[in-house]
Write a protein that holds these residues in place. Sequence first.
Motif, PDB file in Angstrom:
ATOM      1  N   LEU A  32     -12.846 -20.618  20.777  1.00 32.89           N
ATOM      2  CA  LEU A  32     -12.097 -19.358  21.021  1.00 32.89           C
ATOM      3  C   LEU A  32     -11.046 -18.406  20.289  1.00 32.89           C
ATOM      4  N   SER A  33     -11.744 -17.280  20.943  1.00 29.35           N
ATOM      5  CA  SER A  33     -11.012 -16.030  19.449  1.00 29.35           C
ATOM      6  C   SER A  33     -10.659 -15.174  20.050  1.00 29.35           C
ATOM      7  N   ARG A  34     -10.099 -14.333  19.847  1.00 29.13           N
ATOM      8  CA  ARG A  34      -9.346 -13.580  19.836  1.00 29.13           C
ATOM      9  C   ARG A  34     -10.677 -12.093  19.339  1.00 29.13           C
ATOM     10  N   ARG A  35     -11.046 -13.074  18.448  1.00 26.62           N
ATOM     11  CA  ARG A  35     -12.013 -12.179  17.192  1.00 26.62           C
ATOM     12  C   ARG A  35     -12.896 -12.766  16.545  1.00 26.62           C
ATOM     13  N   PRO A  36     -13.913 -12.050  16.144  1.00 28.95           N
ATOM     14  CA  PRO A  36     -15.080 -12.648  15.570  1.00 28.95           C
ATOM     15  C   PRO A  36     -14.461 -13.562  14.083  1.00 28.95           C
ATOM     16  N   VAL A  37     -15.201 -14.769  14.043  1.00 22.49           N
ATOM     17  CA  VAL A  37     -14.990 -15.980  13.489  1.00 22.49           C
ATOM     18  C   VAL A  37     -15.677 -15.853  11.487  1.00 22.49           C
ATOM     19  N   LYS A  38     -15.334 -15.291  10.438  1.00 21.25           N
ATOM     20  CA  LYS A  38     -16.682 -14.948  10.006  1.00 21.25           C
ATOM     21  C   LYS A  38     -16.536 -16.553   9.346  1.00 21.25           C
ATOM     22  N   MET A  39     -16.212 -17.178   8.874  1.00 14.44           N
ATOM     23  CA  MET A  39     -16.292 -18.937   9.190  1.00 14.44           C
ATOM     24  C   MET A  39     -17.471 -19.732   9.401  1.00 14.44           C
ATOM     25  N   ALA A  40     -17.803 -19.105  10.655  1.00 14.73           N
ATOM     26  CA  ALA A  40     -18.629 -19.701  11.571  1.00 14.73           C
ATOM     27  C   ALA A  40     -20.455 -18.773  11.970  1.00 14.73           C
ATOM     28  N   ASP A  41     -20.281 -17.511  10.686  1.00 19.63           N
ATOM     29  CA  ASP A  41     -21.490 -16.981  10.802  1.00 19.63           C
ATOM     30  C   ASP A  41     -22.194 -18.237   9.914  1.00 19.63           C
ATOM     31  N   GLY A  42     -23.579 -17.918  10.635  1.00 21.32           N
ATOM     32  CA  GLY A  42     -25.015 -18.371  10.013  1.00 21.32           C
ATOM     33  C   GLY A  42     -24.753 -19.682   9.905  1.00 21.32           C
ATOM     34  N   HIS A  43     -24.069 -20.781  10.906  1.00 20.92           N
ATOM     35  CA  HIS A  43     -24.202 -21.913  11.167  1.00 20.92           C
ATOM     36  C   HIS A  43     -24.571 -22.293  12.828  1.00 20.92           C
ATOM     37  N   ASP A  44     -25.734 -22.458  13.099  1.00 22.24           N
ATOM     38  CA  ASP A  44     -26.179 -23.115  14.617  1.00 22.24           C
ATOM     39  C   ASP A  44     -25.784 -23.556  15.091  1.00 22.24           C
ATOM     40  N   LYS A  45     -24.522 -24.481  14.816  1.00 17.31           N
ATOM     41  CA  LYS A  45     -23.554 -25.481  16.067  1.00 17.31           C
ATOM     42  C   LYS A  45     -22.495 -25.205  16.847  1.00 17.31           C
ATOM     43  N   VAL A  46     -22.214 -23.792  16.011  1.00 19.49           N
ATOM     44  CA  VAL A  46     -20.783 -23.012  16.638  1.00 19.49           C
ATOM     45  C   VAL A  46     -21.515 -21.690  17.876  1.00 19.49           C
ATOM     46  N   LYS A  47     -20.532 -21.797  18.061  1.00 20.39           N
ATOM     47  CA  LYS A  47     -20.910 -20.812  19.127  1.00 20.39           C
ATOM     48  C   LYS A  47     -19.784 -20.038  19.460  1.00 20.39           C
ATOM     49  N   VAL A  48     -19.252 -18.425  19.300  1.00 20.55           N
ATOM     50  CA  VAL A  48     -18.153 -18.196  19.350  1.00 20.55           C
ATOM     51  C   VAL A  48     -17.572 -17.849  20.363  1.00 20.55           C
ATOM     52  N   PHE A  49     -16.629 -18.177  21.280  1.00 18.64           N
ATOM     53  CA  PHE A  49     -16.561 -17.023  22.757  1.00 18.64           C
ATOM     54  C   PHE A  49     -15.170 -16.742  22.755  1.00 18.64           C
ATOM     55  N   ILE A  50     -15.317 -14.609  22.530  1.00 21.38           N
ATOM     56  CA  ILE A  50     -14.096 -14.091  22.590  1.00 21.38           C
ATOM     57  C   ILE A  50     -13.354 -14.096  23.598  1.00 21.38           C
ATOM     58  N   HIS A  51     -12.642 -14.592  23.661  1.00 21.02           N
ATOM     59  CA  HIS A  51     -11.168 -15.088  24.866  1.00 21.02           C
ATOM     60  C   HIS A  51     -10.209 -14.200  25.176  1.00 21.02           C
ATOM     61  N   LYS A  52      -9.785 -13.597  25.256  1.00 15.46           N
ATOM     62  CA  LYS A  52      -9.010 -12.196  24.899  1.00 15.46           C
ATOM     63  C   LYS A  52      -7.347 -13.082  26.201  1.00 15.46           C
ATOM     64  N   ASP A  53      -7.675 -14.033  26.727  1.00 19.18           N
ATOM     65  CA  ASP A  53      -6.481 -14.533  28.185  1.00 19.18           C
ATOM     66  C   ASP A  53      -6.815 -16.042  27.823  1.00 19.18           C
ATOM     67  N   TYR A  54      -5.732 -15.987  27.241  1.00 13.69           N
ATOM     68  CA  TYR A  54      -5.309 -17.750  26.949  1.00 13.69           C
ATOM     69  C   TYR A  54      -4.919 -18.264  28.462  1.00 13.69           C
ATOM     70  N   LYS A  55      -4.431 -18.081  28.651  1.00 15.16           N
ATOM     71  CA  LYS A  55      -4.013 -18.533  29.965  1.00 15.16           C
ATOM     72  C   LYS A  55      -4.581 -18.276  31.978  1.00 15.16           C
ATOM     73  N   THR A  56      -5.885 -17.990  31.589  1.00 15.79           N
ATOM     74  CA  THR A  56      -7.235 -18.198  32.288  1.00 15.79           C
ATOM     75  C   THR A  56      -8.630 -18.302  31.029  1.00 15.79           C
ATOM     76  N   TYR A  57      -9.249 -19.399  32.812  1.00 18.59           N
ATOM     77  CA  TYR A  57     -11.151 -19.789  32.668  1.00 18.59           C
ATOM     78  C   TYR A  57     -11.933 -19.583  33.508  1.00 18.59           C
ATOM     79  N   ASP A  58     -12.902 -18.926  32.682  1.00 22.71           N
ATOM     80  CA  ASP A  58     -13.080 -18.664  34.274  1.00 22.71           C
ATOM     81  C   ASP A  58     -14.276 -19.784  34.060  1.00 22.71           C
ATOM     82  N   LYS A  59     -15.181 -19.509  35.748  1.00 19.96           N
ATOM     83  CA  LYS A  59     -16.266 -20.537  35.954  1.00 19.96           C
ATOM     84  C   LYS A  59     -17.567 -20.213  34.881  1.00 19.96           C
ATOM     85  N   ALA A  60     -17.544 -19.949  34.228  1.00 22.59           N
ATOM     86  CA  ALA A  60     -18.704 -18.910  33.004  1.00 22.59           C
ATOM     87  C   ALA A  60     -18.433 -20.055  32.193  1.00 22.59           C
ATOM     88  N   LEU A  61     -16.537 -20.066  31.379  1.00 26.01           N
ATOM     89  CA  LEU A  61     -16.416 -20.212  30.366  1.00 26.01           C
ATOM     90  C   LEU A  61     -16.548 -21.987  30.221  1.00 26.01           C
TER      91      LEU A  61
END
Length: 241
Positions: A32-61
């Motif tokens: 969970l990150s506000r911006r892209p994570v370069k260190m995660a690039d090219g790693h298939d087992k990593v998924k970055v979720f651009i998450h702007k509001d850390y007080k809320t977590y919707d059902k989809a997430l």
Amino acid sequence: MHLILTGATGLVGASVLHHMLAQESISRISILSRRPVKMADGHDKVKVFIHKDYKTYDKALLDELKDAHGCVWAQGVSQNDVTKEEYFEITHNYPLAAANAFSTLHPSTPFTFVYVSGEGATQTPGMFTPIFGRVKGQTETALFEFGKEHPMLKVYNMRAGGVDWTKHPEIHPFIPKLPLWRGALLPAVNLVYKSIMLPTQPMGKVFTELAMSKGEPLEGSDIGMEGTLVSNVAIRRLGGL
């Protein structure tokens, strides 16, 4: 195993991510990150979720995270970079909101929440205790009490000391640019005050392994809060230092 990570673009988070990526037993990493994570690039087992509001977590997430085993909460900010109100929001409210949301992922099986606190945090602040010590101490207590109320949420509060990144070249391209004087001082600090320092490689290993664990209470004179508050000395010990 599926783990969650926040703060992956920072110094602590990058060290944790480096260790997570190397573990074959970790099949998925959700960042969970506000911006892209370069260190995660090219790693298939990593998924970055651009998450702007850390007080809320919707059902989809939460659906994406539903089989996660644990989390390392490494998100943070210096008390000098924000207002008092913003510091409390980021340091206290965000991890409490996340712990509350993650406790619902699979409430009948353990979920381990590893909160990166810091040496200087305290439950008994004095007149001269800095803001970070007061707020992180409050957060440790709040997470500990929340875990008591939700037995399947296992909490560890990790009081990291002075973080030493100098012998961890793999993360250097991905961490924030740090003042040259900080790196220059580290050899002397390590020599004189070794017990307060924490190299990033063993730190990332310890934090990851605790997130992968069942959250059982730890033992030792350097552990507090019924086996859940881990001092810098204890982190060093667990990391084989």
